[in-house]
Write an enzyme that holds these catalytic residues in place. Structure first.
Site, PDB file in Angstrom:
ATOM      1  N   LYS A  13       0.841  -1.215   0.000  1.00 20.89           N
ATOM      2  CA  LYS A  13       0.000   0.000   0.000  1.00 20.89           C
ATOM      3  C   LYS A  13       0.872   1.259   0.000  1.00 20.89           C
ATOM      4  O   LYS A  13       0.655   2.184  -0.777  1.00 20.89           O
ATOM      5  CB  LYS A  13      -0.920   0.026   1.245  1.00 20.89           C
ATOM      6  CG  LYS A  13      -1.803  -1.181   1.427  1.00 20.89           C
ATOM      7  CD  LYS A  13      -2.672  -1.068   2.671  1.00 20.89           C
ATOM      8  CE  LYS A  13      -1.898  -1.032   3.981  1.00 20.89           C
ATOM      9  NZ  LYS A  13      -1.180  -2.278   4.300  1.00 20.89           N
ATOM     10  N   ARG A  88      -8.972   1.115   9.551  1.00 22.03           N
ATOM     11  CA  ARG A  88      -8.566  -0.278   9.764  1.00 22.03           C
ATOM     12  C   ARG A  88      -9.574  -1.030  10.618  1.00 22.03           C
ATOM     13  O   ARG A  88      -9.356  -2.212  10.919  1.00 22.03           O
ATOM     14  CB  ARG A  88      -7.236  -0.283  10.506  1.00 22.03           C
ATOM     15  CG  ARG A  88      -6.065  -0.692   9.660  1.00 22.03           C
ATOM     16  CD  ARG A  88      -4.856  -0.299  10.443  1.00 22.03           C
ATOM     17  NE  ARG A  88      -3.752  -1.138  10.239  1.00 22.03           N
ATOM     18  CZ  ARG A  88      -2.657  -0.737   9.600  1.00 22.03           C
ATOM     19  NH1 ARG A  88      -2.626   0.428   9.015  1.00 22.03           N
ATOM     20  NH2 ARG A  88      -1.628  -1.513   9.534  1.00 22.03           N
ATOM     21  N   ARG A 127      11.898  -6.155   4.375  1.00 25.54           N
ATOM     22  CA  ARG A 127      11.819  -4.683   4.286  1.00 25.54           C
ATOM     23  C   ARG A 127      12.895  -4.027   5.157  1.00 25.54           C
ATOM     24  O   ARG A 127      13.158  -4.449   6.272  1.00 25.54           O
ATOM     25  CB  ARG A 127      10.443  -4.197   4.750  1.00 25.54           C
ATOM     26  CG  ARG A 127      10.379  -2.660   4.793  1.00 25.54           C
ATOM     27  CD  ARG A 127       9.000  -2.113   4.941  1.00 25.54           C
ATOM     28  NE  ARG A 127       8.250  -2.722   6.012  1.00 25.54           N
ATOM     29  CZ  ARG A 127       6.939  -2.571   6.184  1.00 25.54           C
ATOM     30  NH1 ARG A 127       6.267  -1.826   5.343  1.00 25.54           N
ATOM     31  NH2 ARG A 127       6.323  -3.152   7.178  1.00 25.54           N
ATOM     32  N   ARG A 160      12.152  -2.560  10.720  1.00 28.48           N
ATOM     33  CA  ARG A 160      11.110  -2.116  11.656  1.00 28.48           C
ATOM     34  C   ARG A 160      10.905  -3.171  12.736  1.00 28.48           C
ATOM     35  O   ARG A 160      10.930  -4.368  12.454  1.00 28.48           O
ATOM     36  CB  ARG A 160       9.790  -1.897  10.893  1.00 28.48           C
ATOM     37  CG  ARG A 160       9.601  -0.480  10.422  1.00 28.48           C
ATOM     38  CD  ARG A 160       8.466  -0.293   9.468  1.00 28.48           C
ATOM     39  NE  ARG A 160       7.190  -0.835   9.901  1.00 28.48           N
ATOM     40  CZ  ARG A 160       6.041  -0.650   9.232  1.00 28.48           C
ATOM     41  NH1 ARG A 160       6.033   0.063   8.120  1.00 28.48           N
ATOM     42  NH2 ARG A 160       4.915  -1.164   9.668  1.00 28.48           N
ATOM     43  N   ARG A 171       0.150  -9.195  13.390  1.00 27.92           N
ATOM     44  CA  ARG A 171      -0.448  -8.204  12.477  1.00 27.92           C
ATOM     45  C   ARG A 171      -1.380  -8.871  11.474  1.00 27.92           C
ATOM     46  O   ARG A 171      -2.435  -8.324  11.153  1.00 27.92           O
ATOM     47  CB  ARG A 171       0.659  -7.443  11.740  1.00 27.92           C
ATOM     48  CG  ARG A 171       1.374  -6.455  12.651  1.00 27.92           C
ATOM     49  CD  ARG A 171       2.713  -6.056  12.096  1.00 27.92           C
ATOM     50  NE  ARG A 171       2.653  -5.210  10.936  1.00 27.92           N
ATOM     51  CZ  ARG A 171       3.664  -5.042  10.082  1.00 27.92           C
ATOM     52  NH1 ARG A 171       4.793  -5.687  10.271  1.00 27.92           N
ATOM     53  NH2 ARG A 171       3.534  -4.237   9.065  1.00 27.92           N
TER      54      ARG A 171
HETATM   55  P1  AP5 Z   1       4.992  -1.535   1.776  1.00 28.01           P
HETATM   56  O1  AP5 Z   1       4.632  -0.705   0.596  1.00 28.01           O
HETATM   57  O2  AP5 Z   1       5.732  -0.893   2.889  1.00 28.01           O
HETATM   58  O3  AP5 Z   1       3.699  -2.314   2.288  1.00 28.01           O
HETATM   59  P2  AP5 Z   1       2.466  -1.788   3.142  1.00 28.01           P
HETATM   60  O4  AP5 Z   1       1.251  -2.454   2.641  1.00 28.01           O
HETATM   61  O5  AP5 Z   1       2.461  -0.287   3.200  1.00 28.01           O
HETATM   62  O6  AP5 Z   1       2.867  -2.447   4.513  1.00 28.01           O
HETATM   63  P3  AP5 Z   1       2.988  -1.856   6.000  1.00 28.01           P
HETATM   64  O7  AP5 Z   1       3.656  -2.926   6.799  1.00 28.01           O
HETATM   65  O8  AP5 Z   1       3.635  -0.509   6.027  1.00 28.01           O
HETATM   66  O9  AP5 Z   1       1.543  -1.722   6.331  1.00 28.01           O
HETATM   67  P4  AP5 Z   1       0.938  -1.896   7.696  1.00 28.01           P
HETATM   68  O10 AP5 Z   1      -0.425  -1.673   7.256  1.00 28.01           O
HETATM   69  O11 AP5 Z   1       1.127  -3.062   8.529  1.00 28.01           O
HETATM   70  O12 AP5 Z   1       1.809  -0.868   8.548  1.00 28.01           O
HETATM   71  P5  AP5 Z   1       1.518   0.615   8.932  1.00 28.01           P
HETATM   72  O13 AP5 Z   1       2.789   1.325   8.806  1.00 28.01           O
HETATM   73  O14 AP5 Z   1       0.304   1.146   8.265  1.00 28.01           O
HETATM   74  O15 AP5 Z   1       5.836  -2.786   1.228  1.00 28.01           O
HETATM   75  C1  AP5 Z   1       6.364  -3.749   2.119  1.00 28.01           C
HETATM   76  C2  AP5 Z   1       7.714  -4.265   1.553  1.00 28.01           C
HETATM   77  O16 AP5 Z   1       7.455  -4.933   0.307  1.00 28.01           O
HETATM   78  C3  AP5 Z   1       8.734  -3.159   1.238  1.00 28.01           C
HETATM   79  O17 AP5 Z   1      10.002  -3.625   1.539  1.00 28.01           O
HETATM   80  C4  AP5 Z   1       8.584  -2.926  -0.272  1.00 28.01           C
HETATM   81  O18 AP5 Z   1       9.797  -2.509  -0.856  1.00 28.01           O
HETATM   82  C5  AP5 Z   1       8.184  -4.309  -0.762  1.00 28.01           C
HETATM   83  N1  AP5 Z   1       7.235  -4.270  -1.892  1.00 28.01           N
HETATM   84  C6  AP5 Z   1       6.185  -3.435  -2.067  1.00 28.01           C
HETATM   85  N2  AP5 Z   1       5.541  -3.716  -3.208  1.00 28.01           N
HETATM   86  C7  AP5 Z   1       6.212  -4.785  -3.767  1.00 28.01           C
HETATM   87  C8  AP5 Z   1       6.024  -5.560  -4.958  1.00 28.01           C
HETATM   88  N3  AP5 Z   1       5.012  -5.295  -5.811  1.00 28.01           N
HETATM   89  N4  AP5 Z   1       6.883  -6.574  -5.196  1.00 28.01           N
HETATM   90  C9  AP5 Z   1       7.896  -6.853  -4.336  1.00 28.01           C
HETATM   91  N5  AP5 Z   1       8.129  -6.155  -3.199  1.00 28.01           N
HETATM   92  C10 AP5 Z   1       7.288  -5.133  -2.914  1.00 28.01           C
HETATM   93  O19 AP5 Z   1       1.115   0.426  10.484  1.00 28.01           O
HETATM   94  C11 AP5 Z   1       2.067   0.049  11.464  1.00 28.01           C
HETATM   95  C12 AP5 Z   1       1.384  -0.033  12.808  1.00 28.01           C
HETATM   96  O20 AP5 Z   1       0.833   1.253  13.166  1.00 28.01           O
HETATM   97  C13 AP5 Z   1       0.175  -0.988  12.888  1.00 28.01           C
HETATM   98  O21 AP5 Z   1       0.557  -2.328  13.130  1.00 28.01           O
HETATM   99  C14 AP5 Z   1      -0.603  -0.388  14.067  1.00 28.01           C
HETATM  100  O22 AP5 Z   1       0.007  -0.712  15.296  1.00 28.01           O
HETATM  101  C15 AP5 Z   1      -0.432   1.109  13.833  1.00 28.01           C
HETATM  102  N6  AP5 Z   1      -1.482   1.656  12.979  1.00 28.01           N
HETATM  103  C16 AP5 Z   1      -1.338   2.197  11.751  1.00 28.01           C
HETATM  104  N7  AP5 Z   1      -2.523   2.592  11.256  1.00 28.01           N
HETATM  105  C17 AP5 Z   1      -3.440   2.297  12.193  1.00 28.01           C
HETATM  106  C18 AP5 Z   1      -4.854   2.431  12.252  1.00 28.01           C
HETATM  107  N8  AP5 Z   1      -5.546   2.983  11.235  1.00 28.01           N
HETATM  108  N9  AP5 Z   1      -5.476   2.002  13.370  1.00 28.01           N
HETATM  109  C19 AP5 Z   1      -4.805   1.467  14.415  1.00 28.01           C
HETATM  110  N10 AP5 Z   1      -3.459   1.291  14.406  1.00 28.01           N
HETATM  111  C20 AP5 Z   1      -2.774   1.700  13.305  1.00 28.01           C
END
Ligand code: AP5
Length: 234
Positions: A13, A88, A127, A160, A171
């Site tokens: 995403k 979420r 990552r 991370r 997660r």
């Molecule tokens: P990346 O693009 O970083 O993936 P992502 O879907 O953004 O994954 P995240 O882990 O960042 O999402 P998340 O939803 O768990 O974490 P968030 O930061 O929102 O890609 C991942 C990896 O794959 C990278 O290395 C990239 O290079 C690679 N990649 C990407 N596309 C690729 C492809 N097509 N092919 C190959 N490789 C690829 O949240 C973190 C924490 O914050 C949560 O666990 C929670 O505690 C809190 N939080 C955040 N939002 C909320 C909310 N709304 N409510 C409550 N808690 C929240």
């Protein structure tokens, strides 16, 4: 253009939101990034959020809803936004609908990113990110040209804390229990497009731009399959 990027952790995403943000000139609002910034700055909110994030659990709804409400109040977001990782939970989706109603803004589309579980684990465990400029890499799929250093600012890359195996498991479980219900929530409102996100970054982006070009479409490429029932990509 007002978009929500929905999907399990690691589906890409954030990577795609960055590309769309640059290409379409809309702002990315990532609750994960906002929370990590609060943790780095050791704010009260950051200190509260850290323990949830390290364990891979969701930060309480009221905290994240407040963060997004404040962001959307900024006039800079009038031209459009991509919400990455928010909402979420169903209460977060309902709060978002209320905030957008107040501002007379309509959500264009919710994109549901879909990747098999084995691929998600590979993406998350490989990552790496830059603690200084927040650039994201992957040791295999998107490595830094400078090895363990950031291409942009030469800082040493880090993993991370929530990309450790135990937190990844939590997660994914939290996603199935609390976030996946949003798929039906938005499908019922006829706002959802499914996106097969298992290919390369560029091929996923190509598919995504097709969905965005046809915002009236409600589905693309595939229907939703729960993570547990998706075929292995290996
Ligand atoms: P990346 O693009 O970083 O993936 P992502 O879907 O953004 O994954 P995240 O882990 O960042 O999402 P998340 O939803 O768990 O974490 P968030 O930061 O929102 O890609 C991942 C990896 O794959 C990278 O290395 C990239 O290079 C690679 N990649 C990407 N596309 C690729 C492809 N097509 N092919 C190959 N490789 C690829 O949240 C973190 C924490 O914050 C949560 O666990 C929670 O505690 C809190 N939080 C955040 N939002 C909320 C909310 N709304 N409510 C409550 N808690 C929240």
């Amino acid at each position: 253009m007002q978009l929500v990027f929905l999907g399990a952790p690691g589906v890409g995403k954030g990577t795609q939101a960055d590309k769309v943000s640059v290409q379409y000139g809309v702002v990315k609002i990532s609750t994960g990034d906002l929370l990590r910034e609060a943790v780095r700055n050791r704010t009260t909110l950051g200190l509260e959020a850290k323990s949830y994030m390290d364990q891979g659990k969701l930060v309480p709804d009221l905290v994240v809803i407040g963060l997004v409400r404040d962001k959307l109040a900024d006039p800079g977001y009038a031209e459009g936004f991509i919400l990455d990782g928010f909402p979420r939970t169903v209460p977060q989706a309902e709060a978002l609908a209320g905030v957008l109603d107040e501002r007379r803004v309509r959500l264009d589309r919710v994109i549901n990113f879909q990747v098999p579980r084995t691929e998600i684990v590979k993406r998350l465990s490989g990552r790496r990110s830059c603690p200084k400029c927040q650039a994201t890499y992957h040791v295999e799929f998107a490595p830094s040209k400078k090895g363990i250093l950031c291409d942009r600012c030469d800082e040493a890359l880090v993993q991370r804390s929530d990309d450790q195996p135990e937190a990844i498991e939590t997660r994914l479980k939290v996603y199935e229990e609390q976030t996946a219900p949003l798929i039906n929530y938005y499908a019922a409102k006829n706002m959802l497009s499914h996106l097969d996100s298992a290919g390369s970054v560029d091929s996923v982006y190509d598919n995504l731009t097709k969905v965005l070009a046809d915002r009236k479409s409600t589905r693309l490429n595939s229907s939703h399959i729960p993570l547990s029932r998706m075929p292995s990509s290996a």
